[in-house]
Design a protein around this motif. Structure first.
Motif, short mmCIF file in Angstrom:
data_model
loop_
_atom_site.label_atom_id
_atom_site.label_comp_id
_atom_site.label_asym_id
_atom_site.label_seq_id
_atom_site.Cartn_x
_atom_site.Cartn_y
_atom_site.Cartn_z
N PRO A 1 0.82 -1.22 0.00
CA PRO A 1 0.00 0.00 0.00
C PRO A 1 0.85 1.27 0.00
N ARG A 2 0.37 2.24 -0.77
CA ARG A 2 0.99 3.56 -0.84
C ARG A 2 2.47 3.50 -1.20
N SER A 3 2.79 2.65 -2.19
CA SER A 3 4.17 2.56 -2.66
C SER A 3 4.19 2.63 -4.17
N GLY A 4 5.38 2.68 -4.72
CA GLY A 4 5.54 2.71 -6.16
C GLY A 4 7.00 2.53 -6.53
N ALA A 5 7.24 2.18 -7.80
CA ALA A 5 8.62 1.97 -8.24
C ALA A 5 8.70 2.00 -9.76
N ASP A 6 9.89 2.34 -10.25
CA ASP A 6 10.16 2.24 -11.68
C ASP A 6 10.35 0.77 -12.02
N HIS A 7 9.90 0.39 -13.22
CA HIS A 7 10.00 -1.00 -13.64
C HIS A 7 10.55 -1.09 -15.06
N GLN A 8 11.38 -2.09 -15.27
CA GLN A 8 11.79 -2.55 -16.59
C GLN A 8 11.81 -4.06 -16.49
N THR A 9 11.26 -4.72 -17.47
CA THR A 9 11.16 -6.17 -17.42
C THR A 9 12.29 -6.84 -18.21
N HIS A 10 12.54 -8.08 -17.89
CA HIS A 10 13.56 -8.86 -18.61
C HIS A 10 12.97 -9.59 -19.80
N VAL A 11 11.71 -10.04 -19.68
CA VAL A 11 11.07 -10.82 -20.74
C VAL A 11 9.63 -10.35 -20.93
N PRO A 12 9.10 -10.48 -22.15
CA PRO A 12 7.69 -10.16 -22.37
C PRO A 12 6.81 -11.06 -21.51
N HIS A 13 5.79 -10.47 -20.89
CA HIS A 13 4.91 -11.26 -20.03
C HIS A 13 3.53 -10.61 -19.88
N PHE A 14 2.59 -11.44 -19.49
CA PHE A 14 1.27 -10.96 -19.11
C PHE A 14 1.30 -10.69 -17.61
N SER A 15 0.82 -9.53 -17.18
CA SER A 15 0.64 -9.24 -15.76
C SER A 15 -0.85 -9.35 -15.48
N MET A 16 -1.21 -10.27 -14.61
CA MET A 16 -2.61 -10.49 -14.25
C MET A 16 -2.80 -10.04 -12.80
N TYR A 17 -3.55 -8.97 -12.63
CA TYR A 17 -3.79 -8.42 -11.31
C TYR A 17 -4.94 -9.16 -10.65
N LEU A 18 -4.67 -9.73 -9.48
CA LEU A 18 -5.66 -10.54 -8.78
C LEU A 18 -6.45 -9.73 -7.75
N SER A 19 -5.82 -8.70 -7.19
CA SER A 19 -6.51 -7.87 -6.21
C SER A 19 -5.81 -6.53 -6.10
N GLY A 20 -6.50 -5.59 -5.48
CA GLY A 20 -5.91 -4.29 -5.21
C GLY A 20 -6.09 -3.28 -6.33
N HIS A 21 -5.20 -2.31 -6.34
CA HIS A 21 -5.29 -1.17 -7.26
C HIS A 21 -3.88 -0.79 -7.68
N ALA A 22 -3.68 -0.63 -8.98
CA ALA A 22 -2.38 -0.20 -9.50
C ALA A 22 -2.58 0.84 -10.57
N GLU A 23 -1.64 1.74 -10.68
CA GLU A 23 -1.62 2.72 -11.75
C GLU A 23 -0.27 2.60 -12.44
N ILE A 24 -0.31 2.34 -13.74
CA ILE A 24 0.91 2.16 -14.53
C ILE A 24 1.05 3.38 -15.42
N ILE A 25 2.20 4.06 -15.30
CA ILE A 25 2.41 5.34 -15.98
C ILE A 25 3.65 5.24 -16.86
N VAL A 26 3.53 5.75 -18.10
CA VAL A 26 4.66 5.79 -19.02
C VAL A 26 5.14 7.24 -19.14
N PRO A 27 6.36 7.45 -19.68
CA PRO A 27 6.94 8.80 -19.71
C PRO A 27 6.08 9.90 -20.33
N ASN A 28 5.24 9.58 -21.33
CA ASN A 28 4.44 10.65 -21.93
C ASN A 28 3.21 11.02 -21.09
N GLY A 29 3.05 10.36 -19.94
CA GLY A 29 1.96 10.67 -19.03
C GLY A 29 0.74 9.77 -19.17
N ASP A 30 0.69 8.92 -20.22
CA ASP A 30 -0.43 7.98 -20.33
C ASP A 30 -0.42 7.06 -19.11
#
Length: 165
Positions: free
Chosen positions: A62-91
């Motif tokens: 809760p109430r955390s965040g971090a920069d991410h870069q992945t090693h391999v292409p993958h599907f992220s399946m969110y099972l619970s909670g709330h996430a906001e994913i932001i890219v450099p152009n603001g999307d």
């Protein structure tokens, strides 16, 4: 058994000119309505999604965040909670109990100089499973538009599916 086919939009973290960005895709082959006993009318994904030996179970605190870069292409399946994913152009893709809970992540360390930022702004933990695509392959798809998919494009109610026929 599945009969009929329908498209499902999927927000994809991709890379454009070495910068992480979003696109809205429709995977091919697409989802279909199941006719199997006990599952009749349910959506069934007919695309092989990946290796299950390499699944990771991730908890966003809760109430955390971090920069991410992945090693391999993958599907992220969110099972619970709330996430906001932001890219450099603001999307931003907002993932919560009312939205699309699957993102395809392709902005690998090899292709993206920026990666993306994931924030967990709620008071609860956010649980996500990351499933690598088979052999690092990108699934067959059609790009619908730039940016994350909107809630309006993801309607899997019976009414929404009937409109696709």
């Amino acid at each position: 058994m599945c009969s009929g086919s329908h498209r499902r939009e999927l927000s994809v973290l991709t890379t454009r000119d070495t910068i992480s960005s979003f696109e809205c895709w429709s995977l091919t082959p697409s989802n279909a309505l199941s006719t199997a006993p006990g599952l009749s009318g349910a959506m069934s994904l007919t695309h092989e999604m990946g290796h299950f030996a390499n699944v990771t179970y991730q908890v966003g605190y809760p109430r955390s965040g971090a920069d991410h870069q992945t090693h391999v292409p993958h599907f992220s399946m969110y099972l619970s909670g709330h996430a906001e994913i932001i890219v450099p152009n603001g999307d931003k893709a907002i993932i919560n109990s009312g939205g699309n809970r699957v993102i395809l992540v392709l902005d690998t360390m090899e292709t993206s100089s920026t990666g993306h930022f994931v924030e967990y702004p709620s008071h609860e933990e956010t649980v996500c499973m990351n499933i690598p695509t088979k052999d690092g392959q990108i699934p067959e798809h059609r790009v619908l538009y730039d940016g994350p998919c909107t809630m309006d494009t993801v309607d899997f109610t019976r009414r929404g599916l009937a409109e696709l026929d």
